[in-house]
Design a protein around this motif. Structure first.
Motif, PDB file in Angstrom:
ATOM      1  N   VAL A  77      -2.683   7.230  16.842  1.00  0.00           N
ATOM      2  CA  VAL A  77      -3.399   6.324  15.939  1.00  0.00           C
ATOM      3  C   VAL A  77      -2.631   6.222  14.619  1.00  0.00           C
ATOM      4  O   VAL A  77      -1.976   7.170  14.203  1.00  0.00           O
ATOM      5  N   ASP A  78      -2.729   5.063  13.999  1.00  0.00           N
ATOM      6  CA  ASP A  78      -2.052   4.881  12.708  1.00  0.00           C
ATOM      7  C   ASP A  78      -2.701   3.699  11.997  1.00  0.00           C
ATOM      8  O   ASP A  78      -3.377   2.883  12.631  1.00  0.00           O
ATOM      9  N   ASP A  79      -2.481   3.623  10.666  1.00  0.00           N
ATOM     10  CA  ASP A  79      -3.050   2.475   9.952  1.00  0.00           C
ATOM     11  C   ASP A  79      -2.213   1.228  10.181  1.00  0.00           C
ATOM     12  O   ASP A  79      -2.744   0.130  10.297  1.00  0.00           O
ATOM     13  N   GLU A  80      -0.890   1.401  10.290  1.00  0.00           N
ATOM     14  CA  GLU A  80      -0.041   0.214  10.431  1.00  0.00           C
ATOM     15  C   GLU A  80       1.190   0.539  11.237  1.00  0.00           C
ATOM     16  O   GLU A  80       1.599   1.698  11.339  1.00  0.00           O
ATOM     17  N   ILE A  81       1.758  -0.504  11.824  1.00  0.00           N
ATOM     18  CA  ILE A  81       3.044  -0.338  12.483  1.00  0.00           C
ATOM     19  C   ILE A  81       3.978  -1.372  11.886  1.00  0.00           C
ATOM     20  O   ILE A  81       3.662  -2.551  11.806  1.00  0.00           O
ATOM     21  N   LEU A  82       5.104  -0.876  11.409  1.00  0.00           N
ATOM     22  CA  LEU A  82       6.053  -1.747  10.705  1.00  0.00           C
ATOM     23  C   LEU A  82       7.315  -1.836  11.567  1.00  0.00           C
ATOM     24  O   LEU A  82       7.408  -2.685  12.458  1.00  0.00           O
ATOM     25  N   THR A  83       8.256  -0.908  11.404  1.00  0.00           N
ATOM     26  CA  THR A  83       9.464  -0.931  12.235  1.00  0.00           C
ATOM     27  C   THR A  83       9.192  -0.358  13.621  1.00  0.00           C
ATOM     28  O   THR A  83      10.022  -0.502  14.519  1.00  0.00           O
ATOM     29  N   GLY A  84       8.065   0.330  13.774  1.00  0.00           N
ATOM     30  CA  GLY A  84       7.769   0.993  15.048  1.00  0.00           C
ATOM     31  C   GLY A  84       8.362   2.393  15.107  1.00  0.00           C
ATOM     32  O   GLY A  84       8.072   3.150  16.031  1.00  0.00           O
ATOM     33  N   GLY A  85       9.191   2.756  14.101  1.00  0.00           N
ATOM     34  CA  GLY A  85       9.866   4.063  14.118  1.00  0.00           C
ATOM     35  C   GLY A  85       8.896   5.225  14.282  1.00  0.00           C
ATOM     36  O   GLY A  85       9.151   6.152  15.061  1.00  0.00           O
ATOM     37  N   THR A  86       7.781   5.155  13.571  1.00  0.00           N
ATOM     38  CA  THR A  86       6.840   6.274  13.595  1.00  0.00           C
ATOM     39  C   THR A  86       6.202   6.448  14.972  1.00  0.00           C
ATOM     40  O   THR A  86       6.214   7.545  15.544  1.00  0.00           O
ATOM     41  N   VAL A  87       5.626   5.375  15.517  1.00  0.00           N
ATOM     42  CA  VAL A  87       4.913   5.547  16.800  1.00  0.00           C
ATOM     43  C   VAL A  87       5.887   5.816  17.942  1.00  0.00           C
ATOM     44  O   VAL A  87       5.564   6.555  18.876  1.00  0.00           O
TER      45      VAL A  87
ATOM     46  N   GLY B  51       0.812  -1.227   0.000  1.00  0.00           N
ATOM     47  CA  GLY B  51       0.000   0.000   0.000  1.00  0.00           C
ATOM     48  C   GLY B  51       0.839   1.267   0.000  1.00  0.00           C
ATOM     49  O   GLY B  51       0.396   2.306  -0.490  1.00  0.00           O
ATOM     50  N   ARG B  52       2.054   1.189   0.533  1.00  0.00           N
ATOM     51  CA  ARG B  52       2.886   2.399   0.575  1.00  0.00           C
ATOM     52  C   ARG B  52       3.465   2.726  -0.791  1.00  0.00           C
ATOM     53  O   ARG B  52       3.905   3.851  -1.034  1.00  0.00           O
ATOM     54  N   SER B  53       3.464   1.752  -1.702  1.00  0.00           N
ATOM     55  CA  SER B  53       3.946   2.000  -3.059  1.00  0.00           C
ATOM     56  C   SER B  53       2.747   2.383  -3.929  1.00  0.00           C
ATOM     57  O   SER B  53       2.305   1.628  -4.797  1.00  0.00           O
TER      58      SER B  53
HETATM   59  C1  R5P Z   1       2.969   5.871   7.093  1.00  0.00           C
HETATM   60  O1  R5P Z   1       2.627   6.652   6.262  1.00  0.00           O
HETATM   61  C2  R5P Z   1       2.059   4.940   7.824  1.00  0.00           C
HETATM   62  O2  R5P Z   1       0.845   5.545   8.164  1.00  0.00           O
HETATM   63  C3  R5P Z   1       2.746   4.418   9.065  1.00  0.00           C
HETATM   64  O3  R5P Z   1       3.013   5.494   9.924  1.00  0.00           O
HETATM   65  C4  R5P Z   1       4.004   3.704   8.741  1.00  0.00           C
HETATM   66  O4  R5P Z   1       3.805   2.781   7.699  1.00  0.00           O
HETATM   67  C5  R5P Z   1       4.594   3.002   9.946  1.00  0.00           C
HETATM   68  O5  R5P Z   1       5.825   2.456   9.624  1.00  0.00           O
HETATM   69  P1  R5P Z   1       6.955   2.347  10.722  1.00  0.00           P
HETATM   70  O6  R5P Z   1       6.388   1.588  11.894  1.00  0.00           O
HETATM   71  O7  R5P Z   1       8.062   1.572  10.039  1.00  0.00           O
HETATM   72  O8  R5P Z   1       7.408   3.723  11.077  1.00  0.00           O
END
Ligand code: R5P
Length: 316
Positions: free
Chosen positions: A221-231, A98-100
């Motif tokens: 709030v966020d749609d997804e958590i991947l590396t956790g860097g954002t949250v 989805g990010r691409s």
């Molecule tokens: C970014 O635009 C999404 O909404 C998420 O914040 C992002 O995909 C989270 O990725 P990560 O956990 O690696 O920071």
């Protein structure tokens, strides 16, 4: 009156627990199917019951291993089409790639669009999904897409906590709509961080936080958590600015690399996440609270099958 003949729900190997929970909601057993790999790494699918003219739903989140699970989905769709199903709905609780969704650098693909094309040509008549990374991805398909939202169920969880002074934190400008929808349910304010990604290295930095957070209960709030860097960056910015308590609620828990450990050691009090993807025991820390989307998907499948409104689920 169902629009098509009997309802049949099948799934591949991506998330059998969610498949079973959806079927339990619908009061039916999962359809009989075999999906496995031969020793040459080729995926094989065989539907083990008659589905001629049936209303077939194929449940497969695009979780890791993403490309294997995608391939399983495509082959299951093809098998269903060649078995003369009446209508085929691809139920994709988590849509990977989805990010691409745009050319934001020279000479890069739009993989979310490519995946949509593959799903369509494989035989899907409709798609049912939850919280796409960007709503516009719906437009990559030329078939109907029902995009459900986990925001009401996540927000209602927080509503029941009766927090006194809440601020909902968006993790970037693109996340502001989700934060706004959550804040509306909670009758709260929103705050936004200004986030920058550093190249393609899956690293983020926060340059600014807009909104009043001092002394307040903050819900990231966020749609997804991947590396956790954002949250984690959002939580650190909130701590610096004196937030009283920090909660975090996201739809898709991809939880790659060290993210479970980062959450565990962060200032986040509780990490609320749904089961659109399987979350193994080793990825669940003491702060993880799981919420199931089985009834959300089960109800949507029931409504699609019976020709009832799906949108009405979110008005009620
Ligand atoms: C970014 O635009 C999404 O909404 C998420 O914040 C992002 O995909 C989270 O990725 P990560 O956990 O690696 O920071």
């Amino acid at each position: 009156m169902p629009v098509f003949e009997d309802l049949k729900v099948f799934g591949g190997n991506a998330h059998p627990e969610l498949l079973n929970d959806i079927c339990a909601y619908l009061g039916i057993g999962p359809g009989e199917i075999e999906v496995f790999k031969f020793s040459n790494d080729n995926t094989f699918v065989r539907i083990l019951e008659n589905i001629r003219e049936r209303d077939v739903f194929i449940v497969q989140p695009l979780s890791a291993p993403v490309n294997d699970n995608l391939m399983e989905l495509l082959i299951m769709l093809d098998a269903a089409r060649r078995a003369s199903a009446g209508r085929i709905t691809a139920v994709i609780p988590y849509y990977a790639y989805g990010r691409s969704d745009k050319k934001d650098q020279p000479r890069v693909p739009i993989t979310a669009r490519l995946v949509a094309n593959l799903i369509e040509v494989s035989g899907a008549d409709r798609v049912l999904t939850i919280d796409l990374h960007a709503g516009q991805i719906q437009g990559f398909f030329n078939i109907p897409v029902d995009e459900l939202s986990a925001v009401p169920m996540l927000s209602n969880y927080y509503l029941e906590k009766n927090f006194e002074d809440v601020v909902v934190m968006a993790t970037d400008v693109g996340d502001a709509k989700r934060a706004g929808d959550t804040a509306k349910i909670l009758n709260a304010d929103i705050a936004i961080i200004e986030k920058h990604r550093i190249g393609n290295k899956e690293m983020v930095e926060v340059s600014n936080l807009i909104g009043e957070v001092g002394g307040r209960t903050a819900i990231i709030v966020d749609d997804e958590i991947l590396t956790g860097g954002t949250v984690i960056a959002a939580a650190e910015a909130l701590v610096e600015r004196g937030a009283k308590e920090i909660w975090c609620g996201v739809t898709h828990g991809i939880l790659s690399g060290r993210s479970p450990e980062l959450i565990e050691n962060s200032a986040i009090k509780e990490f609320l996440v749904t089961d659109t993807l399987p979350i193994s025991e080793d990825k669940r820390g003491t702060k993880t609270k799981l919420m199931s989307v089985a009834s959300l998907l089960g109800e949507a499948i029931y409504r699609i099958h019976n020709g009832h409104s799906v949108g009405a689920m979110f008005e009620e």
